[in-house]
Design a protein around this motif. Sequence first.
Motif, PDB file in Angstrom:
ATOM      1  N   ILE A 263     -83.616   1.509  40.191  1.00  0.00           N
ATOM      2  CA  ILE A 263     -83.134   2.790  39.315  1.00  0.00           C
ATOM      3  C   ILE A 263     -82.910   3.626  40.752  1.00  0.00           C
ATOM      4  O   ILE A 263     -83.916   3.639  41.599  1.00  0.00           O
ATOM      5  CB  ILE A 263     -84.059   3.142  38.556  1.00  0.00           C
ATOM      6  CG1 ILE A 263     -84.160   2.676  37.486  1.00  0.00           C
ATOM      7  CG2 ILE A 263     -83.434   4.798  38.158  1.00  0.00           C
ATOM      8  CD1 ILE A 263     -85.157   3.241  36.387  1.00  0.00           C
ATOM      9  N   GLY A 264     -81.708   4.230  40.886  1.00  0.00           N
ATOM     10  CA  GLY A 264     -81.646   4.843  42.165  1.00  0.00           C
ATOM     11  C   GLY A 264     -80.744   6.112  41.948  1.00  0.00           C
ATOM     12  O   GLY A 264     -80.110   6.291  41.210  1.00  0.00           O
ATOM     13  N   ASN A 265     -80.594   6.972  43.150  1.00  0.00           N
ATOM     14  CA  ASN A 265     -79.943   8.399  43.108  1.00  0.00           C
ATOM     15  C   ASN A 265     -78.943   8.267  44.449  1.00  0.00           C
ATOM     16  O   ASN A 265     -79.259   8.048  45.243  1.00  0.00           O
ATOM     17  CB  ASN A 265     -80.863   9.300  43.349  1.00  0.00           C
ATOM     18  CG  ASN A 265     -80.071  10.741  43.200  1.00  0.00           C
ATOM     19  OD1 ASN A 265     -78.867  10.775  43.270  1.00  0.00           O
ATOM     20  ND2 ASN A 265     -80.701  11.716  42.947  1.00  0.00           N
ATOM     21  N   PRO A 266     -77.565   7.978  44.017  1.00  0.00           N
ATOM     22  CA  PRO A 266     -76.813   7.935  44.693  1.00  0.00           C
ATOM     23  C   PRO A 266     -76.844   9.162  45.996  1.00  0.00           C
ATOM     24  O   PRO A 266     -76.181   8.924  47.155  1.00  0.00           O
ATOM     25  CB  PRO A 266     -75.305   7.951  44.071  1.00  0.00           C
ATOM     26  CG  PRO A 266     -75.593   7.344  42.753  1.00  0.00           C
ATOM     27  CD  PRO A 266     -77.027   7.988  42.580  1.00  0.00           C
ATOM     28  N   GLU A 267     -77.138  10.303  45.867  1.00  0.00           N
ATOM     29  CA  GLU A 267     -77.451  11.311  46.358  1.00  0.00           C
ATOM     30  C   GLU A 267     -78.626  11.444  47.320  1.00  0.00           C
ATOM     31  O   GLU A 267     -78.887  12.370  47.949  1.00  0.00           O
ATOM     32  CB  GLU A 267     -77.273  12.512  45.861  1.00  0.00           C
ATOM     33  CG  GLU A 267     -75.834  12.484  44.993  1.00  0.00           C
ATOM     34  CD  GLU A 267     -75.698  13.763  44.223  1.00  0.00           C
ATOM     35  OE1 GLU A 267     -76.513  14.755  44.371  1.00  0.00           O
ATOM     36  OE2 GLU A 267     -74.531  13.980  43.698  1.00  0.00           O
ATOM     37  N   ASP A 268     -79.587  10.366  47.041  1.00  0.00           N
ATOM     38  CA  ASP A 268     -80.759  10.281  47.807  1.00  0.00           C
ATOM     39  C   ASP A 268     -80.677  10.548  49.245  1.00  0.00           C
ATOM     40  O   ASP A 268     -80.069   9.929  50.115  1.00  0.00           O
ATOM     41  CB  ASP A 268     -81.417   9.108  47.535  1.00  0.00           C
ATOM     42  CG  ASP A 268     -82.948   9.165  47.863  1.00  0.00           C
ATOM     43  OD1 ASP A 268     -83.361   9.735  48.844  1.00  0.00           O
ATOM     44  OD2 ASP A 268     -83.760   8.267  47.088  1.00  0.00           O
ATOM     45  N   LYS A 269     -81.482  11.467  49.741  1.00  0.00           N
ATOM     46  CA  LYS A 269     -81.353  11.466  51.361  1.00  0.00           C
ATOM     47  C   LYS A 269     -82.490  10.763  52.136  1.00  0.00           C
ATOM     48  O   LYS A 269     -82.322  10.859  53.441  1.00  0.00           O
ATOM     49  CB  LYS A 269     -81.505  13.242  51.624  1.00  0.00           C
ATOM     50  CG  LYS A 269     -80.662  14.325  50.859  1.00  0.00           C
ATOM     51  CD  LYS A 269     -79.113  13.618  51.434  1.00  0.00           C
ATOM     52  CE  LYS A 269     -78.174  14.768  50.775  1.00  0.00           C
ATOM     53  NZ  LYS A 269     -76.692  14.454  51.047  1.00  0.00           N
TER      54      LYS A 269
END
Length: 312
Positions: A263-269
């Motif tokens: 599970i991830g966030n494409p906008e993760d910095k």
Amino acid sequence: MEPEPPAPGDLLRTTADLHRVSRRRFLAGSLAGIVLTTDLVVTDRVQHYREELEILRVPDEDAERRFPHAMWFLFPGYKTSWEETGWLLRSLRPALATRGQLAGIGYSNLGLKVPAILEAVQAAIREYSLTRVYFYGHSFGGMLAVQVAAGLADRGIAVDLIVLDSSPSGRTAVRDRTMFKGAVFLHDNGYRITTGLRGGYELGERVLHRNERSWRTVAEQTLEQLSPLAPSSRLIQSQASYIYHFTAPRFSASLGGTKLAFIGNPEDKTVDYAVARAGWEAAFPENLLTSSLVTRRSPPGPREPAVEPRGL
């Protein structure tokens, strides 16, 4: 013309003012010294107490009754304190408690020791007579969860599911690897940053990456790491080294029937979503249930779960 000498009354007033100023400074300095000494004493005691690895359970009578032989183990992320581990477990409980009881790994302040973590998890499995075991890896904790699951598989113990919550599959999935290089170099060459120097280390690391946060955030996060409850510098260094040297393919053939979900966030910095996703897909094509689940809120920080508990 020579200046007129001050009147005796002026001299007395000046002397009195200096006395008051000196006294205030003395009291302020003494108070600062007391606070600093107290903080160092408390920090030393807390850090010493947490030298022992601990499995942190979340009391839940309903989960214990419904799932007496099933448990989730949360592997916390980089720089996560024991208190924050408890907070993460409680925030995730609405979703995770539908499958089992909850526990977290309280890392030792002496450093990250994978064999000790493996032994502690296996001991908990025996103690609670668990027949269903689930791992939740938060950020770097997902890397560690995979390695511990592989170790359990070698001992004939199967982990049913590993949730990889914004977990990098290797250092190439970390967006800014510069932040690790200094800590890794010192750690790998035997240099340990003492508790007393921890604040300077934290401040330096954040100033180097000033583009990632505001000055207010830099100050707040530095002060946060000066808390007696914060992880030790020794633990932080060992975690950085672990992240830097981890490679997912090393465990490709070691998980048996264990299933993974990324599970991830494409906008993760912090973690490069695309690189991490591709890395897990390449390493575990037979084990990966899904890698398409995403979150669309603000990018997770080092100790913030990427998934809203009620959205799981």
